[in-house]
Motif scaffolding. Structure first.
Motif, PDB file in Angstrom:
ATOM      1  N   ARG A 121     -17.191  26.389   4.602  1.00  0.00           N
ATOM      2  CA  ARG A 121     -18.477  26.935   4.153  1.00  0.00           C
ATOM      3  C   ARG A 121     -18.636  26.825   2.642  1.00  0.00           C
ATOM      4  NH1 ARG A 121     -21.036  31.001   3.384  1.00  0.00           N
ATOM      5  NH2 ARG A 121     -20.275  33.055   3.969  1.00  0.00           N
ATOM      6  N   ASN A 122     -19.885  26.606   2.202  1.00  0.00           N
ATOM      7  CA  ASN A 122     -20.288  26.818   0.821  1.00  0.00           C
ATOM      8  C   ASN A 122     -20.910  28.200   0.739  1.00  0.00           C
ATOM      9  OD1 ASN A 122     -19.577  24.246  -0.041  1.00  0.00           O
ATOM     10  ND2 ASN A 122     -21.654  23.432   0.111  1.00  0.00           N
ATOM     11  N   TYR A 123     -20.470  29.009  -0.217  1.00  0.00           N
ATOM     12  CA  TYR A 123     -21.115  30.287  -0.465  1.00  0.00           C
ATOM     13  C   TYR A 123     -21.999  30.113  -1.691  1.00  0.00           C
ATOM     14  CZ  TYR A 123     -22.012  35.254  -0.896  1.00  0.00           C
ATOM     15  OH  TYR A 123     -22.638  36.474  -0.959  1.00  0.00           O
ATOM     16  N   ASP A 124     -23.305  30.086  -1.457  1.00  0.00           N
ATOM     17  CA  ASP A 124     -24.282  29.853  -2.517  1.00  0.00           C
ATOM     18  C   ASP A 124     -24.951  31.175  -2.849  1.00  0.00           C
ATOM     19  OD1 ASP A 124     -23.636  27.196  -1.976  1.00  0.00           O
ATOM     20  OD2 ASP A 124     -25.380  26.907  -0.681  1.00  0.00           O
ATOM     21  N   PHE A 125     -24.966  31.516  -4.140  1.00  0.00           N
ATOM     22  CA  PHE A 125     -25.538  32.810  -4.512  1.00  0.00           C
ATOM     23  C   PHE A 125     -26.085  32.747  -5.928  1.00  0.00           C
ATOM     24  CE2 PHE A 125     -25.784  37.420  -5.004  1.00  0.00           C
ATOM     25  CZ  PHE A 125     -26.243  37.784  -3.744  1.00  0.00           C
ATOM     26  N   PHE A 126     -26.825  33.795  -6.287  1.00  0.00           N
ATOM     27  CA  PHE A 126     -27.427  33.885  -7.605  1.00  0.00           C
ATOM     28  C   PHE A 126     -26.361  34.021  -8.687  1.00  0.00           C
ATOM     29  CE2 PHE A 126     -30.425  35.734  -4.561  1.00  0.00           C
ATOM     30  CZ  PHE A 126     -31.549  34.947  -4.806  1.00  0.00           C
ATOM     31  N   THR A 127     -26.680  33.489  -9.857  1.00  0.00           N
ATOM     32  CA  THR A 127     -25.762  33.594 -10.988  1.00  0.00           C
ATOM     33  C   THR A 127     -26.230  34.653 -11.982  1.00  0.00           C
ATOM     34  OG1 THR A 127     -26.957  31.774 -12.064  1.00  0.00           O
ATOM     35  CG2 THR A 127     -24.970  31.212 -10.788  1.00  0.00           C
ATOM     36  N   THR A 128     -27.112  35.559 -11.535  1.00  0.00           N
ATOM     37  CA  THR A 128     -27.634  36.612 -12.389  1.00  0.00           C
ATOM     38  C   THR A 128     -27.084  37.967 -11.950  1.00  0.00           C
ATOM     39  OG1 THR A 128     -29.527  37.051 -10.957  1.00  0.00           O
ATOM     40  CG2 THR A 128     -29.796  35.350 -12.638  1.00  0.00           C
ATOM     41  N   SER A 129     -27.331  38.971 -12.766  1.00  0.00           N
ATOM     42  CA  SER A 129     -27.052  40.349 -12.361  1.00  0.00           C
ATOM     43  C   SER A 129     -28.114  40.793 -11.369  1.00  0.00           C
ATOM     44  CB  SER A 129     -27.065  41.272 -13.576  1.00  0.00           C
ATOM     45  OG  SER A 129     -28.397  41.387 -14.090  1.00  0.00           O
ATOM     46  N   ALA A 130     -27.849  41.893 -10.676  1.00  0.00           N
ATOM     47  CA  ALA A 130     -28.832  42.424  -9.730  1.00  0.00           C
ATOM     48  C   ALA A 130     -30.117  42.822 -10.455  1.00  0.00           C
ATOM     49  CB  ALA A 130     -28.245  43.622  -8.988  1.00  0.00           C
ATOM     50  N   THR A 131     -29.994  43.464 -11.624  1.00  0.00           N
ATOM     51  CA  THR A 131     -31.179  43.884 -12.369  1.00  0.00           C
ATOM     52  C   THR A 131     -32.005  42.689 -12.816  1.00  0.00           C
ATOM     53  OG1 THR A 131     -29.986  45.843 -13.158  1.00  0.00           O
ATOM     54  CG2 THR A 131     -31.974  45.218 -14.358  1.00  0.00           C
ATOM     55  N   ALA A 132     -31.346  41.646 -13.304  1.00  0.00           N
ATOM     56  CA  ALA A 132     -32.060  40.452 -13.746  1.00  0.00           C
ATOM     57  C   ALA A 132     -32.728  39.743 -12.576  1.00  0.00           C
ATOM     58  CB  ALA A 132     -31.093  39.503 -14.454  1.00  0.00           C
ATOM     59  N   LEU A 133     -32.058  39.743 -11.413  1.00  0.00           N
ATOM     60  CA  LEU A 133     -32.651  39.101 -10.240  1.00  0.00           C
ATOM     61  C   LEU A 133     -33.925  39.818  -9.807  1.00  0.00           C
ATOM     62  CD1 LEU A 133     -32.668  37.143  -7.861  1.00  0.00           C
ATOM     63  CD2 LEU A 133     -31.216  38.771  -6.642  1.00  0.00           C
ATOM     64  N   PHE A 134     -33.869  41.144  -9.728  1.00  0.00           N
ATOM     65  CA  PHE A 134     -35.035  41.894  -9.289  1.00  0.00           C
ATOM     66  C   PHE A 134     -36.181  41.741 -10.291  1.00  0.00           C
ATOM     67  CE2 PHE A 134     -31.762  44.675  -7.038  1.00  0.00           C
ATOM     68  CZ  PHE A 134     -31.855  43.914  -5.881  1.00  0.00           C
ATOM     69  N   ALA A 135     -35.863  41.638 -11.579  1.00  0.00           N
ATOM     70  CA  ALA A 135     -36.909  41.380 -12.579  1.00  0.00           C
ATOM     71  C   ALA A 135     -37.516  40.003 -12.371  1.00  0.00           C
ATOM     72  CB  ALA A 135     -36.317  41.505 -13.990  1.00  0.00           C
ATOM     73  N   LEU A 136     -36.683  39.016 -12.089  1.00  0.00           N
ATOM     74  CA  LEU A 136     -37.173  37.662 -11.845  1.00  0.00           C
ATOM     75  C   LEU A 136     -38.098  37.617 -10.639  1.00  0.00           C
ATOM     76  CD1 LEU A 136     -37.037  34.573 -12.442  1.00  0.00           C
ATOM     77  CD2 LEU A 136     -35.024  34.496 -10.955  1.00  0.00           C
ATOM     78  N   LEU A 137     -37.676  38.263  -9.555  1.00  0.00           N
ATOM     79  CA  LEU A 137     -38.481  38.254  -8.340  1.00  0.00           C
ATOM     80  C   LEU A 137     -39.811  38.985  -8.548  1.00  0.00           C
ATOM     81  CD1 LEU A 137     -35.699  38.965  -5.675  1.00  0.00           C
ATOM     82  CD2 LEU A 137     -36.785  36.778  -6.202  1.00  0.00           C
ATOM     83  N   ALA A 138     -39.796  39.978  -9.442  1.00  0.00           N
ATOM     84  CA  ALA A 138     -41.011  40.742  -9.695  1.00  0.00           C
ATOM     85  C   ALA A 138     -41.870  40.128 -10.788  1.00  0.00           C
ATOM     86  CB  ALA A 138     -40.639  42.178 -10.088  1.00  0.00           C
TER      87      ALA A 138
END
Length: 393
Positions: A121-138
């Motif tokens: 398997r490849n485990y593909d995931f975000f390279t940001t913090s959780a806070t930065a990810l939620f800001a990006l999505l918003a």
């Protein structure tokens, strides 16, 4: 109880530092060690519980997953708490944020050149913090601060409990669940996002009665020896999601494998390979199985159909091997040249040899000056296989 912890890949100057924790003894002792490590690595602390629900959870675990309940007892002891007071939840359940993209495949022994089953398997995931990810999505500005990326502190956990089964698992961010793993019987499990096109965000509901989506792989590794036993366990288990729904590739060393999926209405599906390899990415395989008849990808699918077609084509026919598996996974690797619309990378690649009981993983350490990914050497971790189990092989 022997407990060892060491950094086996990366460092504070790399994208990630990977820790390998080995613990043996009773499940209570192992739980105590894992709770101590969770506090050290993630500043983990239990959250207040609904006492009625906490009591019902203890009863469910006692009946269906006593190993986990015993590890919760160890966590309680590490914190000086009373498990039966039901004041807090003593396992660290968190949701998986929407949008990660993973690819996996299983080669049965009848299709490999050496007659050994392999799962990769490849485990593909975000390279940001959780806070930065939620800001990006918003669509909000990036936050200030030094919060580490969510995927930068993974743990390899090797547990050798009294009475078994021994397990080796790999977890991104919580130590009572895992993203993939293998047990002493040669059963392996990997989780993936189940439906990228209609995935939702984390569910703010807290722990429920039953097994959570991230606990499910460890539940199977603790309680099952074969894929057939895993099917029975899943059909009899109460399951719930705290984040984006997941599906699972489950396989054993004999050649039996399946993908476990649940539809939006709670319908359950066991998808088996017709013959040869069994591949899975981030769409529901029971809906779109044929690589020649897939929908078009869009901004929401994280290239699931493209990756599924590619890994299926590269895993076709006989003469398969661990090296063919690695080549197929690298062909669908997510790197700087892959346009996902979000900061996502293949943060590790794992290949399990189910006959030998090994997990070989290469970890993402960051990008080079030319943009190419830097990886650690492939590291091999062996599950502790008792002599009695070896004698069965």
């Amino acid at each position: 109880m022997p407990v060892t912890t060491e950094i086996v890949a990366g460092s504070s100057t790399d994208f990630m530092a990977v820790r390998h924790v080995t613990a043996s003894g009773s499940q209570v002792e192992i739980g105590r060690a894992l709770a101590a490590q969770a506090r050290l690595a993630y500043d983990w602390a239990p959250v207040p519980a609904n006492r009625v629900k906490a009591r019902a959870r203890r009863a469910w675990f006692a009946r269906h997953w006593p190993q986990h309940l015993e590890r919760m007892q160890g966590a309680a002891e590490a914190l000086g708490l009373d498990l039966e007071a039901d004041e807090v939840y003593l396992d660290g359940l968190t949701g998986i944020p929407t949008g990660s993209a993973c690819s996996a495949s299983y080669y049965p022994p009848a299709s490999t050149v050496d007659g050994r089953a392999v799962l990769g398997r490849n485990y593909d995931f975000f390279t940001t913090s959780a806070t930065a990810l939620f800001a990006l999505l918003a669509g909000a500005p990036a936050p200030d601060g030094n919060e580490p990326p969510m995927s930068s502190r993974p743990h390899v956990l090797t547990s050798v409990p009294d009475g078994g089964p021994a397990t080796t698992v790999l977890s991104m961010n919580e130590l009572d669940g895992c993203m993939e793993g293998i047990n002493e019987h040669g059963l392996a499990v990997a989780l993936l996002i189940a439906d990228a096109e209609s995935a939702s965000g984390p569910v703010d509901a807290g722990p429920q009665v039953g097994v959570s989506s991230v606990q499910l792989p460890r539940f199977l590794l603790d309680t099952c020896a074969t894929a057939a036993e895993a099917v029975d366990a899943l059909l009899g288990a109460k399951q719930y999601d705290l984040g984006t729904p997941l599906h699972y590739l489950v396989a054993d060393r004999s050649g039996d494998a399946f993908v476990w999926e649940r539809g939006p209405g709670g319908d359950e599906h066991v998808v088996r390979a017709d013959s040869g390899a069994l591949c899975v990415t981030n769409h529901l395989v029971h809906r779109h199985r044929d690589p020649a008849d897939l929908p078009a990808d869009n901004a929401e699918t994280m290239l699931t159909y493209q990756r599924y077609r590619t890994i299926s084509e590269r895993s076709a026919g006989d003469g398969l091997s661990g090296e063919r598996m690695r080549e197929a996974l690298d062909a669908v690797r997510v790197d700087a040249a892959t346009d996902m619309g979000y900061p996502v990378r293949t943060v590790w690649r794992t290949v399990f040899d189910l006959e030998l009981g090994t997990m070989a993983t290469r970890f993402y350490l960051g990008g080079a000056a030319d943009g190419a990914p830097r990886y650690s050497p492939e590291l091999e971790f062996a599950v502790a296989v008792p002599a009695a189990v070896l004698g069965e092989r």
